[in-house]
Design a protein around this motif. Structure first.
Motif, PDB file in Angstrom:
ATOM      1  N   TYR A 162       5.910  10.792 -23.338  1.00 54.11           N
ATOM      2  CA  TYR A 162       6.180  10.208 -21.925  1.00 54.11           C
ATOM      3  C   TYR A 162       4.573  10.300 -21.119  1.00 54.11           C
ATOM      4  CZ  TYR A 162       7.415   9.794 -17.153  1.00 54.11           C
ATOM      5  OH  TYR A 162       7.199   9.326 -15.537  1.00 54.11           O
ATOM      6  N   LEU A 163       4.453   9.159 -20.585  1.00 57.24           N
ATOM      7  CA  LEU A 163       2.830   8.893 -20.085  1.00 57.24           C
ATOM      8  C   LEU A 163       2.952   8.284 -18.555  1.00 57.24           C
ATOM      9  CD1 LEU A 163       0.920   7.490 -23.024  1.00 57.24           C
ATOM     10  CD2 LEU A 163       1.086  10.042 -22.307  1.00 57.24           C
ATOM     11  N   GLU A 164       2.159   8.859 -17.647  1.00 60.67           N
ATOM     12  CA  GLU A 164       2.380   8.458 -16.485  1.00 60.67           C
ATOM     13  C   GLU A 164       0.890   8.384 -15.740  1.00 60.67           C
ATOM     14  OE1 GLU A 164       5.304  10.651 -14.068  1.00 60.67           O
ATOM     15  OE2 GLU A 164       3.705  11.739 -13.229  1.00 60.67           O
ATOM     16  N   ALA A 165       0.427   7.180 -15.127  1.00 58.77           N
ATOM     17  CA  ALA A 165      -0.858   7.121 -14.591  1.00 58.77           C
ATOM     18  C   ALA A 165      -0.699   6.960 -12.851  1.00 58.77           C
ATOM     19  CB  ALA A 165      -1.594   6.002 -14.971  1.00 58.77           C
ATOM     20  N   LYS A 166      -1.312   7.533 -12.028  1.00 52.74           N
ATOM     21  CA  LYS A 166      -1.183   7.538 -10.510  1.00 52.74           C
ATOM     22  C   LYS A 166      -2.157   6.747  -9.867  1.00 52.74           C
ATOM     23  CE  LYS A 166       0.866  12.181 -10.827  1.00 52.74           C
ATOM     24  NZ  LYS A 166       0.872  13.518 -10.385  1.00 52.74           N
TER      25      LYS A 166
ATOM     26  N   THR B  85       0.979  -1.121  -0.050  1.00 52.02           N
ATOM     27  CA  THR B  85      -0.021   0.006   0.146  1.00 52.02           C
ATOM     28  C   THR B  85       1.007   1.253   0.013  1.00 52.02           C
ATOM     29  OG1 THR B  85      -1.804  -1.118   1.394  1.00 52.02           O
ATOM     30  CG2 THR B  85      -1.719   1.315   1.292  1.00 52.02           C
ATOM     31  N   CYS B  86       0.609   2.072  -0.888  1.00 45.68           N
ATOM     32  CA  CYS B  86       1.127   3.333  -0.943  1.00 45.68           C
ATOM     33  C   CYS B  86       0.361   4.545  -1.441  1.00 45.68           C
ATOM     34  CB  CYS B  86       2.563   3.272  -1.832  1.00 45.68           C
ATOM     35  SG  CYS B  86       3.659   4.724  -1.574  1.00 45.68           S
ATOM     36  N   GLY B  87       0.574   5.780  -1.208  1.00 38.60           N
ATOM     37  CA  GLY B  87      -0.049   6.802  -1.612  1.00 38.60           C
ATOM     38  C   GLY B  87       0.512   7.569  -2.922  1.00 38.60           C
ATOM     39  N   ASP B  88       1.533   7.093  -3.381  1.00 33.85           N
ATOM     40  CA  ASP B  88       2.076   7.707  -4.892  1.00 33.85           C
ATOM     41  C   ASP B  88       2.425   6.837  -5.666  1.00 33.85           C
ATOM     42  OD1 ASP B  88       4.247   6.895  -3.258  1.00 33.85           O
ATOM     43  OD2 ASP B  88       5.157   8.942  -3.353  1.00 33.85           O
ATOM     44  N   PHE B  89       1.942   5.587  -6.089  1.00 33.75           N
ATOM     45  CA  PHE B  89       2.185   4.803  -7.018  1.00 33.75           C
ATOM     46  C   PHE B  89       2.328   5.552  -8.437  1.00 33.75           C
ATOM     47  CE2 PHE B  89       1.358   1.126  -4.157  1.00 33.75           C
ATOM     48  CZ  PHE B  89       2.311   0.365  -4.442  1.00 33.75           C
ATOM     49  N   LYS B  90       3.230   5.243  -9.451  1.00 27.90           N
ATOM     50  CA  LYS B  90       3.109   5.869 -10.764  1.00 27.90           C
ATOM     51  C   LYS B  90       3.318   4.782 -11.711  1.00 27.90           C
ATOM     52  CE  LYS B  90       4.513  10.548  -9.488  1.00 27.90           C
ATOM     53  NZ  LYS B  90       5.528  11.791  -9.800  1.00 27.90           N
ATOM     54  N   PHE B  91       2.524   4.632 -12.790  1.00 26.56           N
ATOM     55  CA  PHE B  91       2.590   3.968 -13.839  1.00 26.56           C
ATOM     56  C   PHE B  91       3.154   4.383 -14.974  1.00 26.56           C
ATOM     57  CE2 PHE B  91      -0.621   2.190 -10.957  1.00 26.56           C
ATOM     58  CZ  PHE B  91      -0.316   0.827 -10.949  1.00 26.56           C
ATOM     59  N   THR B  92       4.306   4.287 -15.336  1.00 26.77           N
ATOM     60  CA  THR B  92       5.219   5.160 -16.269  1.00 26.77           C
ATOM     61  C   THR B  92       5.633   4.310 -17.591  1.00 26.77           C
ATOM     62  OG1 THR B  92       7.243   4.776 -15.434  1.00 26.77           O
ATOM     63  CG2 THR B  92       6.186   6.772 -14.464  1.00 26.77           C
ATOM     64  N   ALA B  93       5.459   5.122 -18.523  1.00 27.48           N
ATOM     65  CA  ALA B  93       5.651   4.294 -19.930  1.00 27.48           C
ATOM     66  C   ALA B  93       6.362   5.351 -20.822  1.00 27.48           C
ATOM     67  CB  ALA B  93       4.529   3.760 -20.595  1.00 27.48           C
ATOM     68  N   ASN B  94       7.141   5.024 -21.881  1.00 31.39           N
ATOM     69  CA  ASN B  94       7.585   6.263 -22.915  1.00 31.39           C
ATOM     70  C   ASN B  94       7.675   5.434 -24.215  1.00 31.39           C
ATOM     71  OD1 ASN B  94       9.964   4.637 -22.287  1.00 31.39           O
ATOM     72  ND2 ASN B  94      11.053   6.067 -23.344  1.00 31.39           N
ATOM     73  N   ALA B  95       7.474   6.210 -25.120  1.00 31.22           N
ATOM     74  CA  ALA B  95       7.546   5.938 -26.603  1.00 31.22           C
ATOM     75  C   ALA B  95       8.853   5.601 -27.007  1.00 31.22           C
ATOM     76  CB  ALA B  95       6.713   6.738 -27.688  1.00 31.22           C
ATOM     77  N   ILE B  96       9.015   4.567 -27.887  1.00 27.47           N
ATOM     78  CA  ILE B  96      10.529   4.223 -28.468  1.00 27.47           C
ATOM     79  C   ILE B  96      11.075   5.219 -29.203  1.00 27.47           C
ATOM     80  CG2 ILE B  96      10.231   2.020 -27.733  1.00 27.47           C
ATOM     81  CD1 ILE B  96       9.913   1.356 -30.762  1.00 27.47           C
TER      82      ILE B  96
ATOM     83  N   TRP C   9     -12.579  14.617   0.677  1.00 25.49           N
ATOM     84  CA  TRP C   9     -12.370  13.838  -0.764  1.00 25.49           C
ATOM     85  C   TRP C   9     -10.964  13.828  -1.038  1.00 25.49           C
ATOM     86  CZ3 TRP C   9     -16.026  11.858  -3.925  1.00 25.49           C
ATOM     87  CH2 TRP C   9     -17.343  12.041  -3.431  1.00 25.49           C
ATOM     88  N   LEU C  10     -10.419  12.421  -1.646  1.00 24.80           N
ATOM     89  CA  LEU C  10      -8.999  12.157  -1.714  1.00 24.80           C
ATOM     90  C   LEU C  10      -8.988  11.772  -3.228  1.00 24.80           C
ATOM     91  CD1 LEU C  10      -7.723  10.344   1.331  1.00 24.80           C
ATOM     92  CD2 LEU C  10      -7.784  12.766   1.040  1.00 24.80           C
ATOM     93  N   ASN C  11      -7.651  12.281  -3.873  1.00 27.04           N
ATOM     94  CA  ASN C  11      -7.384  12.082  -5.098  1.00 27.04           C
ATOM     95  C   ASN C  11      -6.750  10.623  -4.826  1.00 27.04           C
ATOM     96  OD1 ASN C  11      -6.534  11.557  -7.652  1.00 27.04           O
ATOM     97  ND2 ASN C  11      -5.596  13.633  -7.895  1.00 27.04           N
ATOM     98  N   ILE C  12      -7.553   9.500  -5.725  1.00 23.90           N
ATOM     99  CA  ILE C  12      -6.758   8.434  -5.570  1.00 23.90           C
ATOM    100  C   ILE C  12      -6.306   7.690  -6.673  1.00 23.90           C
ATOM    101  CG2 ILE C  12      -8.445   7.762  -3.560  1.00 23.90           C
ATOM    102  CD1 ILE C  12     -10.049   6.099  -5.497  1.00 23.90           C
ATOM    103  N   GLY C  13      -6.282   8.371  -7.826  1.00 30.91           N
ATOM    104  CA  GLY C  13      -5.823   7.806  -9.168  1.00 30.91           C
ATOM    105  C   GLY C  13      -5.908   8.777 -10.066  1.00 30.91           C
ATOM    106  N   GLU C  14      -5.390   8.544 -11.106  1.00 22.67           N
ATOM    107  CA  GLU C  14      -5.133   9.356 -12.417  1.00 22.67           C
ATOM    108  C   GLU C  14      -5.069   8.456 -13.520  1.00 22.67           C
ATOM    109  OE1 GLU C  14      -2.468  12.622 -12.300  1.00 22.67           O
ATOM    110  OE2 GLU C  14      -3.744  13.724 -10.848  1.00 22.67           O
ATOM    111  N   SER C  15      -5.720   8.821 -14.823  1.00 18.91           N
ATOM    112  CA  SER C  15      -4.989   7.917 -15.978  1.00 18.91           C
ATOM    113  C   SER C  15      -4.861   9.411 -17.087  1.00 18.91           C
ATOM    114  CB  SER C  15      -6.226   7.276 -16.405  1.00 18.91           C
ATOM    115  OG  SER C  15      -7.529   7.599 -16.787  1.00 18.91           O
ATOM    116  N   VAL C  16      -4.088   8.795 -18.146  1.00 18.72           N
ATOM    117  CA  VAL C  16      -3.626  10.031 -18.813  1.00 18.72           C
ATOM    118  C   VAL C  16      -3.898   9.693 -20.472  1.00 18.72           C
ATOM    119  CG1 VAL C  16      -1.636  11.288 -19.634  1.00 18.72           C
ATOM    120  CG2 VAL C  16      -1.959  10.978 -17.369  1.00 18.72           C
TER     121      VAL C  16
END
Length: 791
Positions: A161-165, A134-145, A284-291
């Motif tokens: 470059y993209l990242e989801a939280k 459990t963590c409050g600041d996971f980031k899923f990151t990816a970049n185009a080649i 209200w808490l921000n629990i995630g983001e998609s991009v």
């Protein structure tokens, strides 16, 4: 700001400023999101998705995997490899044979022949990963080649470059997912034209609240962090493209409204935030983001197919449509026939000035079809579809409401609409389907926000319907009390479709000549062919009123044309012409028998109280085609005395069925016999006095029927038995020990043996009593009138 816990659609537009041509390089758009995908043994398992949009004119994407790095302040970095998702048959891009998917609706708004238009395909990757905790600041990151396409609003074109939280401290969660593809081309808006509206819907699987905002496009490498790319002069994060009407984002509907006024290619980054209420902190808490980052060109010219809103596909097999030419006179005739103000077809979307109108004809519909399907050649925005957008009028002039529309939506748009009818098509002929402005304020809107002009019209021929016919055959008064209706119809009444959709036979009644009819009875038996209107317990109504009756068939939720109406025969005595030896009768014509074959039989009969009711043996007295007759009243004697009735029967002289005749009510009259006085009678106690009227109103005068003692003061008769009969000859009162109550305080007060008060009128009595002087029995008969109102 208030967060809405609901599905919110986001529309965003990419507008180009300037006339420079964007050269294709590699990547055009991209997105990253995740779903919580637990298993029985792994509650922290997630599926991660990355999609890259490629300009098919640029360098091919050949990679088969995509690396996503998961970073946090709580755990070491975790790398996960996503695998390419290959398109199924029919969804592979014909311009990208390296695993690219078709981007649907890309050319809905822009002209695909314009040099600025760029063809796109999408490459999809997905894979699974288990989070370490459990963590409050996971980031899923990816970049185009590789690098991105050149754009108008970014100063450079480095790789994407993209990242989801994710914040899973309040529990596991899936990120919002934008449903529509990340590719769309638009065209310049002409002055005075409606702004474009574009929808990309985001949903949240956990029903958390979602919010949309613009983000800053970034470049970087896997594991990040990303670096913001500078905007060209005049562009910012929240103003990434020019629009003559500004950029309006409706957070409650997810629609972006804008009017592109400069050609170019614009990059816009959309961040979809996921919010959840914390019951501990009450915040209200921000629990995630998609991009999603997208780049779409704006061409100088619009797609001609979209410029007029959604258009019917005349080549689609589902429509089975053909175009038929109509002259202006024929169109005017259709407008009058279907009571429609405007009638537009393929050639008159924008105006109605054409002298030859091309109207689409939908073929192949059969009787009792309940769905009308329409296929368009460009997308219809599902949010613009409302059942009230459609008007379906049958060849009988009756509207068939469209109660629901199955939109068959994909990415909030559809090309196929199934209209669900409240009532199936059930009459042969041509139906008119017209698209109008519904309760939602529009007709149908395409994906670019352009509305179909109102009054677009289709014709739908329908055949194979059963044609039930029926008629009210006869109407008669039964037993001087009830009215019976009989009707019949053709074999189509037994058609399985009619039986399956049968609702009722409706029986209507009205006072003669008075309209409208009133619903009397709903008969829910499809096989019913008669109905009895009961006026029991007496015949007051049939004696005094004439009623009009008709029958209506109701099936498939719709009443059909009612039958003809028939009226009961009301027989009456002409009191002004009556005499002691003549009974003048008159009645109304029975119009449901044709006058050329109609005859009236006049019957007479004497009431026999020794047999069950009605106890009348009818004798034909006369026949006539008129509505008057006379019956001779016999002189009174010991044989002819009694109660008589008369009736009239209308008859079809060529008919033999029961519906070829109609009986009237009965009228009654009486023959009274007064025996002559016998000279030198044996000694009696005197002549009794019997009243001919009582007024049982409680005023103390004439309230009781009793036999008065002789005026000469003689003794009263003994063993008195009294019977009272009504006008039908029915005994309503009997007392064989009347002598015990034979006085003015206890005598009969006008009630029957059940204790019920009898109605005012004339009644017949029979009195049997014993002369105490001679011990002989005598029988007296006569009339007694009851008048409850008093004298």
């Amino acid at each position: 700001m208030k967060l809405f816990k609901q599905l919110i659609a986001l529309a965003f537009v990419f507008l180009l400023l300037g006339n420079q041509k964007a050269e294709a390089s590699h990547f055009s758009s991209g997105e990253i999101y995740y779903r919580w995908a637990p298993t029985a043994n792994d509650s922290s398992r997630y599926e991660v998705f990355v999609n890259w949009y490629r300009n098919n004119g640029g360098i091919a994407i050949t990679q088969t995997t995509q690396v996503v790095c998961i970073t946090s302040s709580c755990f070491p970095n975790v790398n996960v490899t996503l695998n390419r998702l290959m398109p199924p048959p029919g969804q592979a891009s014909p311009n990208d044979n390296n695993g690219g998917w078709i981007v649907p609706g890309l050319d809905e708004c822009a002209n695909a022949t314009d040099p600025s238009y760029k063809d796109l395909s999408v490459h999809k990757f997905s894979g699974f990963v288990s989070l370490p905790g459990t963590c409050g600041d996971f980031k899923f990151t990816a970049n185009a080649i590789c690098c991105r396409d050149v754009s108008t609003n970014l100063s450079t074109s480095p790789n994407m470059y993209l990242e989801a939280k994710l914040n899973n401290t309040l529990g596991e969660s899936s990120s919002p997912e934008i449903q529509a593809p990340a590719g769309k081309a638009f065209c310049l808006t002409q002055p005075g034209a409606k702004p474009f509206q574009f929808i990309q819907a985001a949903i949240d699987a956990d029903n958390d609240s979602i919010l949309y905002r613009f983000g800053h496009p970034q470049s970087g490498v896997v594991c990040g962090p990303g670096t913001n790319i500078a905007f060209s002069a005049g562009y910012t994060v929240n103003a990434p493209f020019p629009s003559s009407t500004g950029i309006v984002i409706d957070q409650s509907t997810g629609i972006f409204t804008f009017s592109p006024n400069q050609q170019g290619s614009y990059v816009v980054k959309i961040v979809v935030e996921d919010w959840r209420f914390d019951p501990i902190t009450l915040q209200w808490l921000n629990i995630g983001e998609s991009v999603r980052e997208i780049q779409i060109p704006v061409t100088a010219n619009c797609n001609p197919a979209s410029a007029e809103g959604p258009r019917l596909s005349l080549t689609a097999a589902s429509n089975n449509a053909a175009i038929q030419n109509f002259t202006q006179a024929e169109v005017d005739s259709l407008k009058n026939l279907y009571n429609m103000r405007v009638f537009r077809g393929e050639d008159s979307i924008s105006n109605g000035t054409a002298t030859v109108h091309q109207i689409p004809i939908f073929q192949g519909y059969q009787c009792f079809d309940s769905i009308v399907s329409i296929e368009f050649n460009n997308n219809v925005r599902c949010s613009s579809v409302d059942p009230t957008d459609f008007r379906l009028i049958g060849p009988d002039g009756v509207a068939r409401p469209v109660v629901d529309v199955e939109t068959n939506c994909q990415f909030l748009v559809s090309r196929n609409l199934d209209l669900k009818l409240n009532q199936p098509l059930d009459v042969d002929g041509t139906y008119v389907l017209q698209i109008r402005r519904g309760n939602d304020g529009n007709t149908l809107t395409n994906e670019c926000g352009i509305e179909l002009s109102e009054f677009y019209t289709f014709l739908i021929p329908v055949s194979g319907c059963p044609a039930p016919t029926y008629e009210l055959d006869g109407l008669t008064v039964e037993g001087d009390v009830n009215v019976r209706l009989d009707w019949s119809g053709n074999a189509a009444l037994q058609d399985p479709s009619i039986i399956a959709t049968f609702n009722s036979w409706n029986i209507y009644r009205a006072d003669a000549g008075r309209r409208p009819f009133s619903l009397l009875k709903v008969v829910d038996d499809a096989n019913a062919r008669f109905f009895v209107d009961s006026f029991a317990p007496n015949g007051y109504y049939v004696d005094n009123f004439i009623y009009d009756y008709q029958v209506q068939l109701v099936y498939n939720g719709k009443g059909r044309i009612p039958s003809r109406f028939c009226s009961n025969i009301n027989l009456r005595i002409d009191s002004a012409q009556r005499s002691d030896n003549n009974l003048p009768l008159y009645w109304n014509h029975f119009k449901c028998i044709d006058p050329s074959v109609r005859n009236y039989d006049v019957f007479n009969g004497k009431r026999d109280t020794t047999v069950p009711a009605p106890g009348i043996s009818w004798t034909l007295q006369s026949q006539t085609t008129d509505t008057i007759a006379n019956i001779a009243i016999p002189a009174g004697d010991s044989i002819t005395q009694g109660t008589y009735a008369a009736r009239v029967v209308a008859r079809n002289v060529n008919g033999s069925s029961r519906t070829d005749s109609s009986e009237s009510n009965w009228v009654y009259y009486y023959v009274v016999y007064y025996p002559p006085v016998i000279p030198d009678p044996p000694p009696t106690v005197g002549e009794v006095i019997i009243p001919n009227i009582i007024t049982p109103n409680g005023d103390g005068f004439n309230d009781r029927f009793y036999i008065k003692a002789p005026l000469d003061g003689g003794a009263q008769y003994e063993n008195i038995s009294v019977s009272i009969f009504n006008r039908h000859g029915e005994r309503v009162y009997q007392n064989e020990d009347f002598a015990s109550i034979n006085d003015e305080n206890q005598g009969w007060n006008g009630v029957n043996n059940s204790g019920q008060e009898l109605a005012s009128g004339v009644y017949f009595y029979i009195i049997q009593m014993e002369n105490p002087a001679s011990n002989e029995s005598q029988t007296l008969q006569g009339n007694i009138t009851i008048n409850t109102g008093g004298l």
